[in-house]
Design a protein around this motif. Structure first.
Motif, PDB file in Angstrom:
ATOM      1  N   SER A  77       9.548  -3.931   8.123  1.00  0.00           N
ATOM      2  CA  SER A  77       9.662  -4.433   6.874  1.00  0.00           C
ATOM      3  C   SER A  77       8.550  -5.517   6.620  1.00  0.00           C
ATOM      4  O   SER A  77       8.032  -5.737   5.511  1.00  0.00           O
ATOM      5  N   LYS A  80       5.434  -3.554   5.051  1.00  0.00           N
ATOM      6  CA  LYS A  80       5.410  -3.479   3.817  1.00  0.00           C
ATOM      7  C   LYS A  80       5.270  -4.914   3.009  1.00  0.00           C
ATOM      8  O   LYS A  80       4.690  -4.983   2.035  1.00  0.00           O
ATOM      9  N   THR A  85       0.907  -5.524  -2.792  1.00  0.00           N
ATOM     10  CA  THR A  85       0.950  -4.280  -3.765  1.00  0.00           C
ATOM     11  C   THR A  85      -0.459  -3.780  -4.303  1.00  0.00           C
ATOM     12  O   THR A  85      -1.626  -4.419  -3.704  1.00  0.00           O
ATOM     13  N   GLU A  90       2.419  -1.881  -7.732  1.00  0.00           N
ATOM     14  CA  GLU A  90       3.322  -1.066  -7.177  1.00  0.00           C
ATOM     15  C   GLU A  90       3.110  -1.423  -5.427  1.00  0.00           C
ATOM     16  O   GLU A  90       1.872  -1.708  -4.883  1.00  0.00           O
ATOM     17  N   GLY A  94       5.615   0.972  -0.377  1.00  0.00           N
ATOM     18  CA  GLY A  94       6.791   1.472  -1.154  1.00  0.00           C
ATOM     19  C   GLY A  94       7.689   2.299  -0.640  1.00  0.00           C
ATOM     20  O   GLY A  94       8.210   1.799   0.664  1.00  0.00           O
ATOM     21  N   GLN A  95       8.422   3.255  -1.157  1.00  0.00           N
ATOM     22  CA  GLN A  95       9.400   4.211  -0.227  1.00  0.00           C
ATOM     23  C   GLN A  95       8.648   4.840   0.736  1.00  0.00           C
ATOM     24  O   GLN A  95       9.523   5.550   1.552  1.00  0.00           O
ATOM     25  N   SER A  96       7.298   5.012   0.879  1.00  0.00           N
ATOM     26  CA  SER A  96       6.760   5.743   1.727  1.00  0.00           C
ATOM     27  C   SER A  96       6.566   5.282   3.025  1.00  0.00           C
ATOM     28  O   SER A  96       5.760   5.789   4.071  1.00  0.00           O
ATOM     29  N   ILE A  97       7.126   3.959   3.453  1.00  0.00           N
ATOM     30  CA  ILE A  97       6.774   3.199   4.375  1.00  0.00           C
ATOM     31  C   ILE A  97       7.024   3.978   5.694  1.00  0.00           C
ATOM     32  O   ILE A  97       6.388   4.014   6.753  1.00  0.00           O
ATOM     33  N   ARG A  99       7.026   7.304   6.267  1.00  0.00           N
ATOM     34  CA  ARG A  99       5.840   8.358   6.441  1.00  0.00           C
ATOM     35  C   ARG A  99       4.582   7.489   6.679  1.00  0.00           C
ATOM     36  O   ARG A  99       3.657   8.125   7.539  1.00  0.00           O
ATOM     37  N   SER A 100       4.301   6.402   6.372  1.00  0.00           N
ATOM     38  CA  SER A 100       3.053   5.604   6.881  1.00  0.00           C
ATOM     39  C   SER A 100       2.870   5.318   8.431  1.00  0.00           C
ATOM     40  O   SER A 100       2.068   5.364   8.867  1.00  0.00           O
TER      41      SER A 100
END
Length: 158
Positions: A77, A80, A85, A90, A94-97, A99-100
């Protein structure tokens, strides 16, 4: 006779537009060494990573290296929050954390393409927290990048 490939120095030294040789604007020339260091660092990373890797995944690695090099704990977290942003407002991760950072993890049966640069460890003070640490391989990549940037900066100051 095969055509000789130009070196990056030769390519960078000859900027041509519409058949006319251009000089670098003085504003950019002052930062040439830093751009060279960035290009070399990106070359090291590009050599080590799969072609499908995104810039955001590389950014996640750099943030993890930064925290680890300062002796700070970093959790998912935090990535992120630190990243912030993009220009549209954005979140960068985001939601792809997932995959990152997943590509940077050690390979598993579920994700055999993991690079093995980072690992998750349970925080000693809070068993619910998973702290991101560099593996030996991740540390070696980070040190290689650091040496490259330092060498480029030394050349720039000469």
């Amino acid at each position: 006779m095969p055509r000789r490939r130009k070196t990056s120095e030769e390519l960078q030294g000859s900027v041509v537009e519409n058949g006319e040789r251009l000089k670098a604007p003085s504003r950019l020339k002052e930062g040439a060494g830093q751009f060279m260091a960035l290009a070399k660092a990106m070359q090291i990373i590009a050599y080590e990573i799969p072609p499908r890797t995104s810039l955001r995944q590389i950014y996640a690695f750099v943030l993890i290296v930064e925290a680890n090099s300062l002796g700070k704990s970093i959790i998912i977290s935090d990535l992120k929050e630190i990243a912030g942003t993009d220009n549209t407002g954005e979140p960068i991760f985001g939601q792809s954390i997932g995959r990152s950072y997943q590509l940077l993890m050690e390979p598993t049966k579920r994700d055999p393409d993991g690079l093995g640069w980072i690992k998750l460890e349970t925080d000693e003070d809070d068993q619910r927290r998973k702290v991101i640490r560099l593996t030996e391989k991740g540390e070696a990549i980070a040190l290689h990048i650091h040496r490259t940037i330092r060498t480029a900066k030394e050349k720039d100051s000469d």
